[in-house]
Design an enzyme around this catalytic site. Sequence first.
Site, PDB file in Angstrom:
ATOM      1  N   HIS A   1       0.836  -1.206   0.000  1.00 20.60           N
ATOM      2  CA  HIS A   1       0.000   0.000   0.000  1.00 20.60           C
ATOM      3  C   HIS A   1       0.864   1.245   0.000  1.00 20.60           C
ATOM      4  CE1 HIS A   1      -0.161   1.314   4.494  1.00 20.60           C
ATOM      5  NE2 HIS A   1       0.908   0.581   4.310  1.00 20.60           N
TER       6      HIS A   1
ATOM      7  N   CYS B   1       3.968   5.129   5.500  1.00 21.69           N
ATOM      8  CA  CYS B   1       4.069   3.909   6.307  1.00 21.69           C
ATOM      9  C   CYS B   1       5.506   3.409   6.277  1.00 21.69           C
ATOM     10  CB  CYS B   1       3.138   2.837   5.742  1.00 21.69           C
ATOM     11  SG  CYS B   1       3.186   1.271   6.637  1.00 21.69           S
TER      12      CYS B   1
ATOM     13  N   GLN C   1      -7.033  -2.598   9.971  1.00 15.88           N
ATOM     14  CA  GLN C   1      -8.260  -1.828  10.187  1.00 15.88           C
ATOM     15  C   GLN C   1      -9.300  -2.291   9.162  1.00 15.88           C
ATOM     16  OE1 GLN C   1      -7.582   2.499  10.866  1.00 15.88           O
ATOM     17  NE2 GLN C   1      -5.420   1.948  10.914  1.00 15.88           N
TER      18      GLN C   1
ATOM     19  N   SER D   1      -5.565   5.783   9.967  1.00 19.37           N
ATOM     20  CA  SER D   1      -4.158   6.113   9.707  1.00 19.37           C
ATOM     21  C   SER D   1      -4.003   7.201   8.652  1.00 19.37           C
ATOM     22  CB  SER D   1      -3.405   4.869   9.233  1.00 19.37           C
ATOM     23  OG  SER D   1      -3.495   3.858  10.196  1.00 19.37           O
TER      24      SER D   1
ATOM     25  N   HIS E   1      -5.208   5.562   1.722  1.00 22.88           N
ATOM     26  CA  HIS E   1      -4.347   4.540   1.129  1.00 22.88           C
ATOM     27  C   HIS E   1      -4.806   4.214  -0.289  1.00 22.88           C
ATOM     28  CE1 HIS E   1      -3.657   2.894   5.387  1.00 22.88           C
ATOM     29  NE2 HIS E   1      -4.823   3.474   5.504  1.00 22.88           N
TER      30      HIS E   1
END
Length: 122
Positions: free
Chosen positions: A14, A72, A90, A113, A116
């Site tokens: 991702h 990330c 998640q 977060s 994505h």
Amino acid sequence: MSASATANQVRASHILIKHQGSRRKASWKDPGGRVIMSTTRESAVSQLQALRDDIVSGKAKFEDLASSFSDCSSAKRGGDLGPFGRGQMQKPFEEATYALKVGEISDIVDTDSGVHIILRTG
């Protein structure tokens, strides 16, 4: 681990772009969170959309863009998260990944977060 447990796993890479609404407002490329704090969700989405367009059109490779742009720590592995099963990510991320075929790229996915795009690799 039984064979069936492994069979139910997926593998994905991702690219994460964090923004003001992200749970943790710091990343490997922005340890102080200054950029993240000034990034709106809309701006994060448009950055991600541009990256996605470059990947889909063949202008750029997913892993190259992940390495440069993802917030990330998986960026160091070209965005690769390795294999995971249900309940490990998640919910919106998990659902989006399981809905993709191997080799497909998701649309924008929102989590706590940030935003994505997900490439299912296995």
